[in-house]
Write an enzyme that holds these catalytic residues in place. Structure first.
Site, short mmCIF file in Angstrom:
data_model
loop_
_atom_site.label_atom_id
_atom_site.label_comp_id
_atom_site.label_asym_id
_atom_site.label_seq_id
_atom_site.Cartn_x
_atom_site.Cartn_y
_atom_site.Cartn_z
N HIS A 11 5.14 -47.72 -32.55
CA HIS A 11 3.81 -47.47 -32.44
C HIS A 11 2.75 -48.28 -33.49
O HIS A 11 1.72 -47.63 -33.71
CB HIS A 11 3.46 -45.99 -32.50
CG HIS A 11 3.71 -45.34 -31.26
ND1 HIS A 11 2.99 -44.93 -30.14
CD2 HIS A 11 4.98 -44.74 -30.92
CE1 HIS A 11 3.28 -44.11 -29.46
NE2 HIS A 11 4.72 -43.99 -29.58
N ARG A 32 -8.43 -39.79 -36.16
CA ARG A 32 -7.89 -39.65 -37.51
C ARG A 32 -8.71 -40.82 -38.48
O ARG A 32 -9.06 -41.66 -38.19
CB ARG A 32 -6.43 -39.93 -37.68
CG ARG A 32 -5.63 -38.73 -36.89
CD ARG A 32 -5.80 -37.50 -37.73
NE ARG A 32 -5.13 -37.63 -39.03
CZ ARG A 32 -4.04 -36.88 -39.35
NH1 ARG A 32 -3.48 -36.37 -38.41
NH2 ARG A 32 -3.66 -36.84 -40.68
N LYS A 34 -9.76 -42.62 -23.08
CA LYS A 34 -10.28 -41.37 -22.78
C LYS A 34 -11.96 -41.50 -22.45
O LYS A 34 -12.72 -41.14 -21.62
CB LYS A 34 -10.03 -40.21 -23.55
CG LYS A 34 -8.67 -40.10 -23.83
CD LYS A 34 -8.45 -39.26 -24.97
CE LYS A 34 -7.18 -39.01 -25.42
NZ LYS A 34 -6.87 -38.50 -26.86
C1 LIG Z 1 -6.53 -39.12 -28.08
C2 LIG Z 1 -6.56 -38.30 -29.12
C3 LIG Z 1 -6.24 -39.19 -30.48
C4 LIG Z 1 -6.04 -40.69 -30.60
O1 LIG Z 1 -7.07 -41.12 -30.79
P1 LIG Z 1 -7.46 -42.62 -31.14
O2 LIG Z 1 -8.97 -42.87 -30.91
O3 LIG Z 1 -6.58 -43.60 -29.93
O4 LIG Z 1 -6.81 -42.84 -32.67
C5 LIG Z 1 -6.21 -38.39 -31.43
N1 LIG Z 1 -6.45 -36.94 -31.87
C6 LIG Z 1 -6.68 -36.35 -30.47
C7 LIG Z 1 -6.85 -34.90 -30.86
C8 LIG Z 1 -6.90 -37.05 -29.28
O5 LIG Z 1 -7.19 -36.46 -28.39
#
Ligand SMILES: *Cc1c(COP(=O)(O)O)cnc(C)c1O
Length: 825
Positions: free
Chosen positions: A367, A560, A671
């Site tokens: 990852h 994050r 998303k």
């Molecule tokens: C999807 C998701 C992430 C990942 O976000 P990135 O923008 O890909 O770092 C982190 N935290 C939550 C709560 C998520 O739903």
């Protein structure tokens, strides 16, 4: 396995009347109360159990179908799961929401009021844990026999609050009121050893088989949660292990003489293992305990996998045909050595045969590209905590290095580079090397990352074993992140496409493409976004007290906090907008709301300071009458899956601005695009694949690519030169340095300024100009409402690829080689 006659034929009915009767009965018999005197939690638990019962029946039939078919199972090992709330999901998956609403209304409560008690199990940090949850959802939806294994942390990811703008971490006591979604399975408990010593096995004197006598044993007790598939009968499970002291740990003698604390010493030590999720996914704090957690998960899960295998199989020759184990990053990689130990030491399988079985069983998902995130463990710690495993690592390494020497005769550097052991003052075990050596397939999570892994981080392995390397681009479940998060848009999509088939066949969203040219459809699309933004505005006001304009451009950066993700670059843009408005308050500006969300690891001081600065900037912007007319900055605390589901449907602009070559994939980007947000982003991770699919015209690209970033670093990067050369950048940095966000205190944010000007590890200053200019083109596009809407529709229409169903199909075909097992209704 229970025989059919021991199971109720139909535990629950299929009608509204049955559901209502079960609710009242559960309230009475399970909670011991009545409608008249039930509290909110009573109502929630009763509803949860009533919905859950509808899944239990499916689960029983799934287990029976699996038992009959004796199929190959996927076992997913992950130290993290970020499942999100369960109630709405299970209402959707059992199609009972349509009953609950009228019943609740009858009783004078709302589903929303009950849902506040539905606690999100925060058993993960971010993307890695959420990916695990999305894959389990898709596995069940595709009828793949699978079990997820993890740890039932007593305290999940900390709750973030702000005090004077500073992040304060509070423990996440998520099981305080009980978790109605889990079932204990105490009969399947396992014993796990730690410490101790090894000795020769008299059955194999001088051989590779040895005996480990642990110095401490701990019990692992599983609980499982049901993982239903959507639109199918399959219900898989996730098994979460909780550490318990072994039975004789309570020291009655000490208790008897008043040594109450000492009497429970061993219990506390044992149970600490599943006490907390480590809130940092890139470094290893609390080393020994963290390693104990990793081994605890692996040891319990492997014993359980073997127990399950033996229900229908005997001998070992079919093990790797019936069992495929996916390692979600290196956290569970001790499973490779543990399976070797179980086979060789405990079951007397010869080393070569055991190694063949092991290698055929495991696959590894990598990852990261950040070298500091590649786990290593000190040899000395491993020797003490897991002495037998360290011996096995040495043996694996010995045979592996023989292979390397044979492949590269005379090359002395290659064995050193590829060895599992990193030599140096403190010798360390490289977990990623062990994972690659012990696996059939290794996969990256987006095309660019897979390519860079093979070119840099794992280059030597990719040359030696090119056939092991695969790409499987991440995905997200459209059920949670479109259907549940965005019911209004889902309804519009279903109306346009004619049915809900897109929920399990997301490529069908392509059918929206033609509607992008229909002005009525565009108006309806906009109306949905506007309503979602209205809801978000109300929630943001409740959470932060700040009023935001639902008609302003909603610009979101939710993830994050990490230097490579570059929240600092977003902040420099905010300050630049601020400075422009101040310089010319009479000009017209595109009204914008910038929303930040995300936690920083508690020990990551630079990011905690950046959080404080974001809040300070928000405080200045939102209270300045001139600035606040055009710009608002909000930072609702405690970003989690629940909040993601709320923010994502309301977003217009998705910030995916990591330094190219650093973000493995990203899933937040998927998303958001799926919900019709346009992306402003670099050529990094899955951004590249999103842009390829939605089209360059429908994506705001800026900045260096991975090659340019690597070249710039090699040629000697000087952030100061960018600062000197760009007036607006200089002004933005100087604004921070002037103390403008700290009531004139120039020292308050000096470390942030210092990091930007002197280190800028992720070259935010180098990308600043391209980024700010790109934000100007975003605003031009935004002013053309029809064009923007068209782009938004096309983003949704063309993101079908990013369904985790597609991800799981690729794993099934290319790596797991598993087939679905249908469960009859
Ligand atoms: C999807 C998701 C992430 C990942 O976000 P990135 O923008 O890909 O770092 C982190 N935290 C939550 C709560 C998520 O739903």
């Amino acid at each position: 396995m229970t025989e059919a006659r021991h199971r109720p034929r139909r535990t629950v009915g299929d009608s509204l009347e049955d559901f209502e009767r079960d609710l009242i009965s559960n309230l009475y018999y399970q909670r011991g109360t009545t409608i008249e005197s039930a509290s909110g939690p009573d109502g929630y638990h009763t509803l949860a159990v009533t919905v859950r019962d509808r899944l239990v029946d499916r689960y029983a039939r799934t287990a029976a179908a699996h038992y009959a078919a004796n199929p190959r199972f996927v076992y997913y090992l992950s130290a993290e799961y970020l499942l999100g709330r369960q109630l709405r999901q299970n209402l959707l998956y059992t199609d009972t929401e349509r009953w609950v609403r009228p019943i609740a209304e009858d009783l004078g409560v709302s589903l929303e009021a009950l849902e506040v008690y539905d606690v999100e199990p925060g058993l993960g940090n971010g993307g890695l844990g959420r990916l695990a949850a999305c894959l389990l959802d898709s596995l069940a939806t595709l009828d793949i026999p699978a079990v997820g294994y993890g740890i039932r942390y007593e305290f999940g990811i900390f709750k973030q609050t702000f005090r004077d703008g500073r992040q304060v971490e509070r423990p996440d006591d998520w099981t305080f009121y009980g978790n109605p979604w889990e079932f204990p399975a105490p009969d399947d408990r396992q014993l796990v050893g730690f410490y101790g010593a090894t000795q020769p096995d008299p059955r194999d004197p001088g051989g590779l088989r040895r005996v480990w006598v642990p110095g401490e044993t701990v019990r692992g007790e599983p609980r499982h949660m049901l993982v239903p598939g959507y639109g199918t009968q399959t219900v898989n499970i996730i098994r979460l292990w909780q550490a318990r002291a072994s039975r004789e740990s309570f020291d009655l003698a000490r208790f008897g003489v008043g040594q109450y604390v000492e009497a429970v010493d061993d219990i506390v030590r044992a149970e600490n293992i599943s006490k907390v999720l480590y809130p940092d996914d890139s470094t290893e704090p609390g080393r020994e305990l963290r390693l104990k957690q990793q081994y605890f998960l692996v040891a319990c899960s492997l014993r359980d996998i073997i127990r399950r295998y033996r229900l229908r199989n005997s001998g070992w020759e079919h093990f790797a045909d019936k069992v495929v184990i996916q390692l979600n990053d290196t956290h569970p990689v001790m499973a490779v050595t543990e399976l070797m130990r179980l086979l060789v030491d405990e079951h007397g399988v010869g080393w070569d045969e055991a190694w063949d079985i092991t290698r055929r069983t495991f696959n590894y998902t990598c990852h990261t590209l950040l070298p500091e995130a590649l786990e290593t463990w000190p040899v000395r710690l491993l020797e003490r905590l897991l002495p037998r495993h360290m011996e096995i690592i040495y043996a694996i390494n010995h045979f592996f290095l023989e292979e390397v020497r044979a492949a590269y005769p005379g090359d002395t550097d290659m064995p050193r580079r590829m060895s599992i052991i990193q030599e140096g003052d403190e010798r360390r075990v490289r977990m990623a090397h062990l994972a690659v050596i012990g696996s059939t397939a290794v996969n990256g999570v987006a095309e660019l990352q897979t390519k860079l892994l093979a070119e840099t981080t794992l280059h030597d392995f990719a040359v030696l074993w090119p056939e092991r390397f695969h790409n499987v681009t991440n995905g997200v479940t459209p059920r949670r992140f479109l259907r549940m998060a965005n019911p209004r848009l889902s309804e519009l999509i279903t109306g346009a496409l004619g049915d809900e088939g897109w929920l399990t066949d997301l490529e069908r969203l392509h059918g929206l493409g033609t509607h992008a040219d229909d002005p009525d459809f565009r108006a309806a699309w906009r109306a949905v976004k506007r309503q979602n933004k209205g809801d978000l505005a109300a929630a943001v006001e409740r959470a932060t007290g700040v009023l935001i304009d639902p008609d302003a451009l909603a610009d979101v950066m939710i993830k994050r906090f990490h230097e490579y993700k570059r929240q600092q670059l977003k902040l420099l843009h905010v300050i630049t907008m601020m400075n422009r408005i101040r310089a010319d308050p009479q000009a017209t500006y595109v009204p914008r709301t910038v929303l930040f969300g995300g936690k920083a690891a508690p020990g990551y001081l630079a990011m905690k300071q950046l959080i404080e600065l974001v809040n300070a900037v928000a405080g200045v912007v939102n209270t300045d009458p001139v600035l606040a007319r055009h710009l608002r900055v909000v930072f609702p605390p405690d970003y989690n899956v629940t909040k993601a589901q709320f923010v994502i449907p309301a977003a217009d602009l998705s910030e995916q601005i990591s330094l190219a070559g650093k973000e493995a994939s990203g899933t937040g980007n998927m998303k958001l695009a799926l919900n019709g947000a346009l992306t402003i982003g670099t050529l990094d991770g899955a951004n590249i694949e999103i842009r390829d699919r939605v089209g360059a015209d429908n994506f705001f690209l800026f900045g260096m690519d991975a090659q340019a970033a690597a070249d710039l670093r090699r040629s000697g990067y000087s952030p100061r030169a960018y600062y000197e050369a760009d007036f607006e950048l200089r002004l933005a940095v100087d604004t921070i340095a002037s103390g403008a966000f700290a009531k004139g205190d120039r020292d308050a944010f000096a470390p942030v300024v210092d990091a930007m000007l002197h280190r800028d590890e992720y070259m935010a200053l180098a990308d600043y100009r391209a980024y700010v200019d790109c934000q100007d083109t975003v605003e031009q596009a935004w002013l053309d409402t029809e064009r923007w809407t068209r782009m938004s529709i096309l983003n949704t229409a063309r993101c079908g690829f990013f369904s985790s169903d597609r991800t799981v199909r690729e794993y099934c075909e290319r790596i797991w080689k598993v087939d679905p097992v249908r469960v009859n209704p």
